[in-house]
Motif scaffolding. Structure first.
Motif, PDB file in Angstrom:
ATOM      1  N   LYS B  95       0.831  -1.202   0.000  1.00  0.00           N
ATOM      2  CA  LYS B  95       0.000   0.000   0.000  1.00  0.00           C
ATOM      3  C   LYS B  95       0.868   1.256   0.000  1.00  0.00           C
ATOM      4  CE  LYS B  95      -3.936   2.259   2.102  1.00  0.00           C
ATOM      5  NZ  LYS B  95      -5.102   2.139   2.999  1.00  0.00           N
ATOM      6  N   GLU B  96       1.875   1.284   0.886  1.00  0.00           N
ATOM      7  CA  GLU B  96       2.726   2.479   0.993  1.00  0.00           C
ATOM      8  C   GLU B  96       4.209   2.148   1.006  1.00  0.00           C
ATOM      9  OE1 GLU B  96      -0.543   4.578   3.986  1.00  0.00           O
ATOM     10  OE2 GLU B  96       1.350   3.825   4.723  1.00  0.00           O
ATOM     11  N   ARG B 122      -0.551  -3.880   7.473  1.00  0.00           N
ATOM     12  CA  ARG B 122      -1.543  -4.935   7.258  1.00  0.00           C
ATOM     13  C   ARG B 122      -1.080  -5.804   6.096  1.00  0.00           C
ATOM     14  NH1 ARG B 122      -7.326  -2.267   6.484  1.00  0.00           N
ATOM     15  NH2 ARG B 122      -7.891  -4.455   6.494  1.00  0.00           N
ATOM     16  N   GLY B 152      -6.943 -14.703  -2.834  1.00  0.00           N
ATOM     17  CA  GLY B 152      -6.416 -13.600  -2.049  1.00  0.00           C
ATOM     18  C   GLY B 152      -6.662 -13.756  -0.563  1.00  0.00           C
ATOM     19  N   ILE B 153      -6.295 -12.715   0.174  1.00  0.00           N
ATOM     20  CA  ILE B 153      -6.497 -12.642   1.620  1.00  0.00           C
ATOM     21  C   ILE B 153      -7.284 -11.371   1.884  1.00  0.00           C
ATOM     22  CG2 ILE B 153      -5.378 -12.374   3.851  1.00  0.00           C
ATOM     23  CD1 ILE B 153      -2.955 -13.833   2.654  1.00  0.00           C
ATOM     24  N   THR B 154      -8.436 -11.509   2.524  1.00  0.00           N
ATOM     25  CA  THR B 154      -9.255 -10.341   2.827  1.00  0.00           C
ATOM     26  C   THR B 154      -8.467  -9.355   3.659  1.00  0.00           C
ATOM     27  OG1 THR B 154     -11.246 -11.705   2.774  1.00  0.00           O
ATOM     28  CG2 THR B 154     -11.410  -9.584   3.890  1.00  0.00           C
ATOM     29  N   LEU B 158      -3.700  -5.397  -1.461  1.00  0.00           N
ATOM     30  CA  LEU B 158      -2.546  -4.746  -2.078  1.00  0.00           C
ATOM     31  C   LEU B 158      -1.271  -5.560  -1.877  1.00  0.00           C
ATOM     32  CD1 LEU B 158      -3.367  -1.033  -1.231  1.00  0.00           C
ATOM     33  CD2 LEU B 158      -3.746  -2.263  -3.360  1.00  0.00           C
ATOM     34  N   ARG B 161      -1.477  -8.376  -4.349  1.00  0.00           N
ATOM     35  CA  ARG B 161      -1.184  -7.866  -5.694  1.00  0.00           C
ATOM     36  C   ARG B 161       0.306  -7.648  -5.868  1.00  0.00           C
ATOM     37  NH1 ARG B 161      -4.342  -2.756  -6.480  1.00  0.00           N
ATOM     38  NH2 ARG B 161      -6.088  -4.212  -6.540  1.00  0.00           N
TER      39      ARG B 161
END
Lengths: 390, 184
Positions: B95-96, B122, B152-154, B158, B161
């Protein structure tokens, strides 16, 4: 004379021929050694050149980075616009949310994160506060990884309950509007100020434990929990709340989670009694292009003021099924029901059926279309939306 | 609930929170789950080979951009090769913050994939075997997509991905380097 010249020429040619004869073995060995030395010298130069090139590339890549503080600071956000074609009231266009995140990594283990939101596009300074919008600080916390796999969060954070309360960027859920069960019952988006510890107990088994400010529900009102959110704005903190969550996702595609909260008095002393407990459970399973989601949540609140209007029990649940035809196009259907006065003698439960499509222009840019039909409610609508996050 | 009982509850909860704070810090750096040396040691049966470098020309950069959607920031990538097996250590933003992932490719298929460092708040579940084993045996199809389905994983979309991008990058890069003659 001519014979002498001719003889001299022949003698010269003979000398030349002799001079170009094959070198001796010793001479050839000497030549080979010289050539080998030259090869070794060239190889060493090549290696030195390679090292210089790599060093140059390192320097180029390093110099492409910005100032250290800037490289540790991140900016992000999300936003969404909605068009609601209501069956029973005027259509509406709304710049529903515009959100900015700012985060900063102080070190490998200490970070800051914040979220500021503008809702409904405009905040007017009216005497009665009747302007359409809100400007809110939704998150602002320091997080410290005090040991590997566990962190302490201090400040204002999202309560670890539900699905959309923590993950609500528009590209992450189906439907133009957030589902009413989580909005009305959780009540998402719900943030408080306090301290929270979270992390991983076992691979795929995660926990959160938090102590934080609580709700302040006006006992003279309808008792609905959503109205009790203080949003950490000079919030009364006489009665704190305690929240715990366990989640399991060790099976790819599956998430199971359960949250529980206790607050001694959700009226913050305004009523004689307001002890409350809350629980929420959900399951989500994705396999292939299909996703199935089920969620249920319930409040139990003591106190005469809540019992008087049936809001001493507030509950809701939904099931949702979706299918992604491609990475860009998905279809969903959802059946929801919620009741903020479940113990009322009157029929106050609202049911809603939604069906719609999401089209992702990019993985985090989405166009939405859905139809909502309510029973015992007044918000039947066809909705269009655009949303993004970055 | 009687006040004195609640006081005990508050005290116990505060004590539990404080106890968690004094847990011994992990031996590894926070977020560092596997060192480069350990990753390479686990990837090659013999001593890890010397690192090589592949310089990225315009063609491979274009293929990389088609996978990630953005320009690749590096001029060249280091890798380790033993026979027909290559090992790659690549980073991708979740994400970041960057996630450091090691990938071993053999015969155009993923043989191993590990998270070396995870820095996000996360999505750390991607480092576990229950998730990474989905990548084993995956290759690239004609559209440069993974041939394996990755569930995926809830809450970690990101991060998932990012790992898929790195897997595709490693397969692309492995395909671009000429395979050495089989050892032994």
């Amino acid at each position: 004379m001519k014979k002498m010249i001719l003889a001299a020429a022949v003698a010269s040619l003979s000398s030349l021929a002799a001079a170009e004869q094959m070198p001796s073995v010793e001479e050839m060995w000497k030549i080979i050694q010289q050539q080998q030395q030259e090869i070794e010298r060239l190889k060493a130069e090549q290696q030195a050149s390679d090292a210089k090139i790599n060093a140059t590339a390192d320097a180029v890549e390093k110099s492409a980075k910005v100032a250290d503080w800037a490289s540790r600071t991140t900016v992000g956000g999300y936003g969404e616009h909605h068009f609601n074609h209501f069956k029973n009231k005027d259509d509406q266009v709304d710049a529903h949310r515009f959100v900015l995140y700012v985060g900063h990594q102080f070190s490998d283990t200490v970070r800051f994160f914040s979220e500021v939101e503008l809702e409904h596009g405009l905040v007017e300074d009216t005497d009665d506060g009747s302007g359409p919008g809100e400007v809110e600080l939704e998150q602002a916390y320091i997080q410290w990884d005090f040991t590997q796999g566990h962190s302490l969060t201090v400040g204002q954070f999202l309560i670890p309950v539900g699905i959309i309360n923590e993950t609500h960027e528009p590209d992450t859920f189906y439907g133009v509007e957030r589902n009413n069960v989580e909005s009305a019952i959780i009540p998402a988006t719900w943030w408080e100020t306090g301290a929270m510890v979270g992390g991983e107990i076992l691979p795929g088994l995660n926990y959160n434990v938090a102590v934080h400010s609580g709700l302040a529900i006006d006992p003279a009102g309808n008792g609905a929990v959503r109205g009790g959110r203080q949003k950490s704005a000079k919030a009364t903190a006489e009665d704190l709340a305690y929240t715990g969550r366990l989640s399991y996702n060790a099976i790819p595609g599956l998430e199971l989670a359960a949250s529980y909260q206790y607050q001694q008095d959700v009226t913050q002393g305004a009523a004689a009694d307001g002890e409350a407990t809350f629980y929420e459970v959900h399951a989500r399973y994705t396999f292939g292009g299909f996703t199935l989601t089920a969620l249920t949540a319930e409040w139990d609140i003591d106190g005469a003021s809540f019992e008087a209007n049936g809001s001493d029990q507030q509950e809701g649940s939904y099931i949702e099924a979706s299918y992604k035809f491609t990475e860009k196009l998905g279809l969903f259907i959802r059946q929801s029901q919620w009741d903020n006065a479940a113990n009322s003698a009157a029929d106050t439960e609202i049911e809603q059926f939604d069906i719609g499509l999401n089209y992702w222009l990019m993985p985090t840019v989405v166009l939405k279309l859905d139809v909502s039909d309510q029973v015992n409610g007044s918000n039947d609508a066809v909705n269009l939306g655009v949303g993004w996050s970055f | 609930m009687p006040g004195f009982v609640l006081s005990r509850l508050k005290a116990r909860l505060l004590g539990a929170l404080l106890a968690l704070l004094v847990l011994p810090a992990g031996a590894d750096a926070p977020g560092q789950y596997l060192s480069l040396e350990d990753f390479l040691a686990g990837s090659f049966t013999e001593q890890a080979p010397e690192a090589k470098v592949v310089w990225l020309d315009a063609a491979i950069k274009q293929r990389i951009k088609a996978v990630t959607g953005k320009d690749f920031p590096l001029l060249r990538v280091r890798y380790w090769q033993q026979g027909r097996r290559t090992a790659w250590v690549l980073e991708e933003i979740g994400k970041e913050l960057p996630i450091t992932i090691g990938v071993v490719v053999a015969d155009q298929q993923i043989e191993k994939i590990d998270v070396l460092a995870f820095r996000e708040t996360r999505g750390w579940e991607i480092r576990h075997g229950f998730f990474t084993r989905q990548f084993l045996g995956a290759g690239l199809d004609s559209d440069t997509r993974l041939t394996a389905t990755i569930d995926g994983i809830t809450g970690a979309t990101l991060s998932v991905r990012a790992m898929k991008h790195v897997a595709r990058l490693a397969l692309l890069l492995a395909d671009s380097v000429a395979p050495a003659a089989p050892s032994g």
